[in-house]
Scaffold this motif. Structure first.
Motif, short mmCIF file in Angstrom:
data_model
loop_
_atom_site.label_atom_id
_atom_site.label_comp_id
_atom_site.label_asym_id
_atom_site.label_seq_id
_atom_site.Cartn_x
_atom_site.Cartn_y
_atom_site.Cartn_z
N VAL A 1 36.90 27.50 -22.45
CA VAL A 1 37.39 26.27 -23.08
C VAL A 1 38.28 26.57 -24.28
N THR B 1 39.15 20.32 -28.45
CA THR B 1 37.71 20.31 -28.66
C THR B 1 37.21 18.93 -29.03
N ALA C 1 37.55 16.61 -25.31
CA ALA C 1 36.76 17.04 -24.15
C ALA C 1 35.36 16.46 -24.25
N PHE D 1 32.23 20.80 -22.69
CA PHE D 1 32.81 21.74 -23.64
C PHE D 1 31.79 22.80 -24.06
#
Length: 320
Positions: free
Chosen positions: A189, A223, A226, A231
């Motif tokens: 991620v 971040t 998501a 995440f």
């Protein structure tokens, strides 16, 4: 002074990846174009098929700075890691300076200072500097703080895999040490932490204690948008892959990070009243802490109490 036998080949590639950053991309580009340097550099932009005005802005900049800016136009959205990897392949410089499309540099001598450092210190794989973290979308003026709190001239791989010290836009590294991303990163991620850890395993890490860039934290960040559960699971997967890639030489640090991610996942599920789903993640967090021979965090017991006895916890909490 940097040695540059062929003036037509850039000594530095400023690598910028962007997607839907119309509000920020001009500031990022302008902060590069004002750099005062004694070497040739290029700006390589990986534009990941934005749906806002980012592409239009980049066309204008590419036309007005054709000698400096190369935009890589995607025909479809590749995603962060694939766009990053494809953009890396197009960089030609001895050094790569990173700058994401929603951040910007604040010192016109930043690039010169870092290249001079790496030229004078060939055993360093990369260097970075301090940055100002700017939280947007909240109060006015936005809250901020320095990115790197521990300030020392050299960092280690232990530092990189422990606390998060490094703003992506503060890094300049030797391109020959990282020509492409490992395939497993495309399941991750984030890209920057694995990149810095792999580079940090190939040479020393320098720190310039000057605040020379802005690192934005905003509602449009990857971040932030998501889904938290996906995440965090992706983050755990990335930690495990990176741990293996580094032959487990920083295993304890990664076990603690994995434990923290599992605990954050359990806490998030508790807020959604998905208590039975939270408990296995709490058990995983505890196991990871024990494997690292690290004490459980104090707030772990609160998360555990909520997941086991949510009604009782709420009543006791209200009585306090």
């Amino acid at each position: 002074m940097p040695k540059q036998p062929d003036a037509t080949i850039p000594l530095v590639s400023v690598m910028m990846v962007t997607y839907n950053q119309e509000a920020y991309i001009e500031a990022a580009l302008d902060s590069v174009l004002v750099q005062q340097v004694d070497f040739n550099y290029e700006i390589v932009v990986g534009e990941d098929y934005s749906t806002d005005q980012t592409r239009a802005i980049l066309r204008r900049y590419e036309q007005s700075h054709a000698d400096r800016i190369r935009v890589l136009w995607r025909e479809k959205n590749l995603g962060v890691s694939r766009n990053w990897d494809a953009t890396m392949h197009q960089c030609r410089g001895t050094y790569v300076a990173l700058l994401e499309g929603d951040d910007y540099w604040t010192n016109p001598h930043k690039l010169q200072k870092q290249v001079d450092f790496l030229e004078a210190n060939p055993d360093f794989s990369f260097c970075f500097h301090n940055a100002r973290v700017l939280y947007e979308g909240g109060g006015a003026p936005p809250a901020s703080h320095q990115m790197t709190q521990e300030q020392k001239p050299e960092f280690t791989l232990f530092d990189v895999t422990g606390e998060w010290h490094i703003a992506t836009g503060s890094v300049v590294y030797r391109r020959a040490l990282m020509l492409e991303l490992p395939e497993w990163i495309h399941q991750s991620v984030v890209v920057d932490l694995p990149l810095f850890a792999i580079l940090g395993n190939k040479g020393r890490i320098g720190f310039l204690n000057e605040e020379m860039s802005i690192y934005r934290v905003n509602s449009g960040g990857v971040t932030q948008t998501a889904k938290k559960e996906a995440f965090l699971l992706g983050l755990i997967r990335m930690y495990k892959n990176l741990d293996q890639h580094l032959a487990f030489i920083q295993h304890r640090n990664f076990m603690i990070k994995i434990a923290d991610a599992y605990q954050a996942l359990a806490s998030s599920l508790n807020t959604q009243e998905r208590y039975s789903e939270a408990r296995p993640y709490l058990l995983q967090a505890l196991r990871s802490r024990l494997a690292a021979r690290a004490m459980p965090r104090k707030d772990m017991f609160k998360v555990l109490a909520i997941s086991l006895m949510p009604g009782l916890y709420r009543r006791l909490y209200k009585e306090q």
